[in-house]
Design a protein around this motif. Structure first.
Motif, mmCIF file in Angstrom:
data_model
loop_
_atom_site.group_PDB
_atom_site.id
_atom_site.type_symbol
_atom_site.label_atom_id
_atom_site.label_comp_id
_atom_site.label_asym_id
_atom_site.label_seq_id
_atom_site.Cartn_x
_atom_site.Cartn_y
_atom_site.Cartn_z
ATOM 1 N N ILE A 168 0.512 17.085 -11.605
ATOM 2 C CA ILE A 168 0.584 17.631 -10.248
ATOM 3 C C ILE A 168 0.985 16.632 -9.307
ATOM 4 C CG2 ILE A 168 -0.476 19.018 -8.420
ATOM 5 C CD1 ILE A 168 -1.760 20.623 -10.657
ATOM 6 N N GLY A 169 0.215 15.500 -9.495
ATOM 7 C CA GLY A 169 0.196 14.588 -8.584
ATOM 8 C C GLY A 169 1.349 13.751 -8.687
ATOM 9 N N ALA A 170 1.870 13.208 -9.885
ATOM 10 C CA ALA A 170 3.196 12.673 -10.213
ATOM 11 C C ALA A 170 4.321 13.506 -9.801
ATOM 12 C CB ALA A 170 3.396 12.373 -11.692
ATOM 13 N N LEU A 171 4.259 14.807 -9.744
ATOM 14 C CA LEU A 171 5.576 15.753 -9.171
ATOM 15 C C LEU A 171 5.644 15.374 -7.528
ATOM 16 C CD1 LEU A 171 4.927 18.799 -11.377
ATOM 17 C CD2 LEU A 171 6.922 17.562 -11.364
ATOM 18 N N ALA A 314 -0.311 26.380 -11.675
ATOM 19 C CA ALA A 314 -0.389 25.102 -10.512
ATOM 20 C C ALA A 314 0.886 24.177 -10.733
ATOM 21 C CB ALA A 314 -1.853 24.531 -10.506
ATOM 22 N N ILE A 315 0.702 23.617 -11.974
ATOM 23 C CA ILE A 315 1.873 22.726 -12.343
ATOM 24 C C ILE A 315 3.196 23.136 -11.959
ATOM 25 C CG2 ILE A 315 3.145 21.451 -14.102
ATOM 26 C CD1 ILE A 315 0.295 21.345 -15.841
ATOM 27 N N LEU A 322 8.043 29.326 -9.432
ATOM 28 C CA LEU A 322 6.630 30.549 -9.131
ATOM 29 C C LEU A 322 6.332 31.288 -10.387
ATOM 30 C CD1 LEU A 322 7.940 31.833 -5.637
ATOM 31 C CD2 LEU A 322 5.652 30.528 -6.216
ATOM 32 N N LEU A 323 6.009 30.607 -11.444
ATOM 33 C CA LEU A 323 5.351 31.029 -12.720
ATOM 34 C C LEU A 323 4.102 31.973 -12.300
ATOM 35 C CD1 LEU A 323 5.748 30.765 -15.673
ATOM 36 C CD2 LEU A 323 3.612 29.319 -15.687
ATOM 37 N N GLY A 601 -2.985 29.863 -9.578
ATOM 38 C CA GLY A 601 -3.371 28.532 -10.125
ATOM 39 C C GLY A 601 -4.818 27.995 -9.450
ATOM 40 N N ALA A 602 -5.510 28.685 -8.928
ATOM 41 C CA ALA A 602 -6.692 28.201 -8.262
ATOM 42 C C ALA A 602 -6.578 26.811 -7.789
ATOM 43 C CB ALA A 602 -7.915 28.383 -9.417
ATOM 44 N N SER A 603 -5.634 26.642 -7.026
ATOM 45 C CA SER A 603 -5.354 25.376 -6.319
ATOM 46 C C SER A 603 -5.512 25.360 -4.875
ATOM 47 C CB SER A 603 -3.847 25.121 -6.608
ATOM 48 O OG SER A 603 -3.559 23.868 -5.993
ATOM 49 N N ILE A 604 -5.860 24.016 -4.296
ATOM 50 C CA ILE A 604 -5.990 23.899 -2.960
ATOM 51 C C ILE A 604 -4.724 23.459 -2.035
ATOM 52 C CG2 ILE A 604 -8.512 23.214 -3.157
ATOM 53 C CD1 ILE A 604 -7.542 20.273 -2.409
ATOM 54 N N PHE A 605 -3.555 23.505 -3.052
ATOM 55 C CA PHE A 605 -2.534 22.982 -2.469
ATOM 56 C C PHE A 605 -1.417 24.172 -1.898
ATOM 57 C CE2 PHE A 605 -3.252 19.646 -5.719
ATOM 58 C CZ PHE A 605 -3.787 18.618 -4.862
#
Length: 620
Positions: A168-171, A314-315, A322-323, A601-605
């Motif tokens: 995720i960070g590298a993307l 999330a990835i 949008l998976l 994705g349970a993500s904060i982004f």
């Protein structure tokens, strides 16, 4: 070779995913391409900035960095020496730097990311930081790459949240090429079934702590990844099928000549992919809808970790894609289960690798039309490259065709003769919400459970009730709520597995329904996990009472309750205030307040820009 037609379901899911993601993917690629047009920033840094960037370098390296002609690679590492999977990375930076120099580049360790172990924190307060650590790792990766010193990246990570976080960070720096460098699994130790047997004996009070520790230490015994097929090894398989590892490199043991040769070759490949050499497609261009769906298929065919129903979503969103869980469920209906690796078999990943491993898995799925072959990988275009296996001849690394048939059909089978005709992942829906069930390790006779609910707001309360004998001799659905991402970070509840297994083995009907996670080691007890909306946000689980008849029908995709929840007041609560403090948990209050739902994705982004949402699939 005759042309292989893509399976119609994979083709249809790909089409719909591409259409659904058009706006978000377009916006993402626009950012990636704009950054690529600007090119590496090192040459345009002001003198003071650049001087800071190479101040610690040796004079020859300093001169090359000042000249700005050779590509400079960022090494981002998850090394620590407490955890077996990451300890091998201690020696990687100098090895990688040497290999990069020999390939015509330069390399600097740009930063480190945290690497925590769910195995250490199971049942502990620290587990409440585990899922959040994925997004911390993503941000740490972005910080490491933020210095505008780099033309490509080498990413060192293995375990549960580390690899998804690195990706995720590298993307977010998707204009740079990226290569992942695995460390490999430890050699086989105590068989996993024997370890599970001792765990259940301990849960029943029939084995002591000394016997339990002896079994655990004989299983987790040396450097390298744990050998069961949980999230860590699912990560490794997925990264290879996504074309981000070298072919055949994921499950080569640490400390071997082949492992060292693969590490050096990964560095050389990363140099060759920079704009100064091949100008190969960067990471953001590589990770497209087809690559994401290839990862989904590989997860399903191998019986991989349920945690990836969170991580892959999330990835994908980090790349503007949008998976959805429905995509995974629709693929699961047609992707056969081809591997039996613990917890859905007796073998471990070393046995899987010896039976033909990822190379054979890719071959048979490609031949069945269940993978996209026309994708970019770090070794060139075309996924069939990943049917080969590495070997050493007179100390030189090379590749040869991998096995065309399984070497052990008790562990790995062709798509024409699978263990099961479906991938063993189900999405369940009903008045209790939407959740995920991993059925590949659950016997057919246990996939339907209809029993009174026993409701717990904390996993420790369930274990106390089990120890007190309150759950003996009764059928039950254990509802473990207030365990979602907004409640307490969505901890894994794997500590419940031995107790639940004991009840099932006694002949009781038993299942678990939770808005928490059950880990990559989800096993023989049916578990509807990641249930959303979660209880802490007013989801239906907050209205369930002891005695309500709950039905989990994994095969039919149903999660129902024989009660009218609409007029009930929520009961229970997530830990808050001073109760959610200690072990660093108070530092993550902002995460609890902003984290998205499990099915996103349970993500904060932020979620990428999207077209109109699809109507969920309706299945009879």
């Amino acid at each position: 070779m005759p042309e292989i037609l893509l399976h119609p379901v994979l083709a249809d899911v790909t089409r719909r995913l591409t259409e659904r993601s058009a706006a978000g993917r377009s916006a993402y690629l626009e950012r990636v391409r704009a950054a690529a047009v600007r090119g590496p920033a090192r040459g345009r840094l002001a003198c003071a900035n650049l001087a800071h960037g190479f101040a610690a370098s040796d004079p020859p390296e300093k001169a090359e960095l000042a000249r700005g002609q050779k590509p400079n690679l960022a090494i981002v590492t998850s090394y620590n020496d407490m955890l077996s999977a990451h300890q091998p990375y201690v020696d990687y930076p100098p090895v990688l730097k040497d290999a990069v120099i020999r390939a015509g580049g330069l390399a600097q360790v740009a930063g480190g990311v945290p690497a925590m172990c769910d195995g250490v924190t199971q049942g502990r307060d620290g587990m409440q930081l585990s899922l959040y650590s994925r997004d911390v790792i993503a941000m740490s990766t972005a910080i490491a790459l933020s210095h505008d010193m780099f033309d490509g990246t080498l990413l060192l990570g293995v375990c549960d949240k580390i690899v998804p976080g690195l990706l995720i960070g590298a993307l977010s720096f998707g204009h740079l090429p990226a290569v992942w460098v695995p460390a490999g699994p430890m050699t086989s130790g105590l068989p996993n079934k024997e370890k599970a047997r001792v765990r259940q004996l301990f849960a029943e009070g029939k084995a002591g702590r000394e016997e339990l520790l002896e079994a655990e230490a004989a299983s987790y015994h040396s450097k390298g990844t744990c050998t069961f097929y949980g999230t860590a090894n699912s990560n490794q398989l997925l990264m290879e099928v996504m074309g981000l590892h070298l072919p055949g490199s994921s499950f080569v043991n640490p400390g071997t000549p082949l492992r060292d040769a693969l590490t050096r070759e990964a560095a050389a490949v990363a140099v060759r992919r920079t704009r100064q050499y091949d100008a190969a497609p960067p990471l953001g261009e590589m990770v497209d809808e087809k690559v994401v769906l290839n990862a989904c298929v590989a997860l399903l065919a191998s019986g991989g970790s349920t945690n990836h129903t969170l991580h892959l979503v999330a990835i994908a969103r980090a790349a503007g894609i949008l998976l959805s869980w429905d995509d995974l469920a629709e693929l699961s209906a047609v992707v056969p289960l081809l591997a039996r690796v613990y917890p859905n078999g007796a073998a471990d990943v070393n046995h899987f690798h010896a039976a033909g491993g990822i190379g054979f898995l890719v071959r048979t799925l490609l031949d069945a039309g269940l993978l996209h072959e026309d994708v970019e990988t770090i070794v060139g275009r075309g996924l069939r490259r990943y049917t080969s296996e590495p070997f050493l001849a007179d100390g030189e690394l090379s590749w040869r065709p991998g096995p065309s048939s399984s070497l052990d059909e008790d562990v790995l089978r062709p798509a024409s003769a699978p263990f099961s005709t479906d991938g063993g992942l189900k999405v369940v829906r009903g008045p209790l919400g939407t959740g995920v069930v991993k059925t590949s390790a659950v016997a057919a006779e246990h996939r339907f459970v209809s029993a009174p609910a026993r409701v717990f707001d904390d996993q420790h309360d369930f274990l106390a009730a089990f120890s007190a004998g309150e759950l003996d001799g009764i059928d039950l659905v254990a509802v473990i709520r207030y365990q979602g991402p907004a409640a307490n970070g969505m901890p894994e509840l794997h500590k419940l597995t031995p107790a639940l297994g004991v009840l099932q083995d006694r002949g009781q009907q038993v299942a678990i329904v939770t808005d928490g996670r059950m880990s990559g080691a989800s096993g023989k007890v049916p578990a509807a996990i990641h249930v959303t909306p979660e209880a802490a946000l007013g989801g239906p689980l907050s209205r369930v009472r002891d005695g309500d008849l709950v039905t989990l029908d994994a095969d039919a995709g149903l999660l129902t309750v024989a009660a009218d929840l609409a007029h009930r007041t929520p009961l229970g609560s997530a830990s808050s205030g001073s109760a959610w403090a200690g072990t660093g948990r108070e530092l993550f209050a902002a995460f609890r307040a902003t984290v998205g739902p499990a099915d996103e994705g349970a993500s904060i982004f932020p979620v990428p820009a999207a077209a109109a949402p699809e109507v969920p699939l309706v299945r009879s």
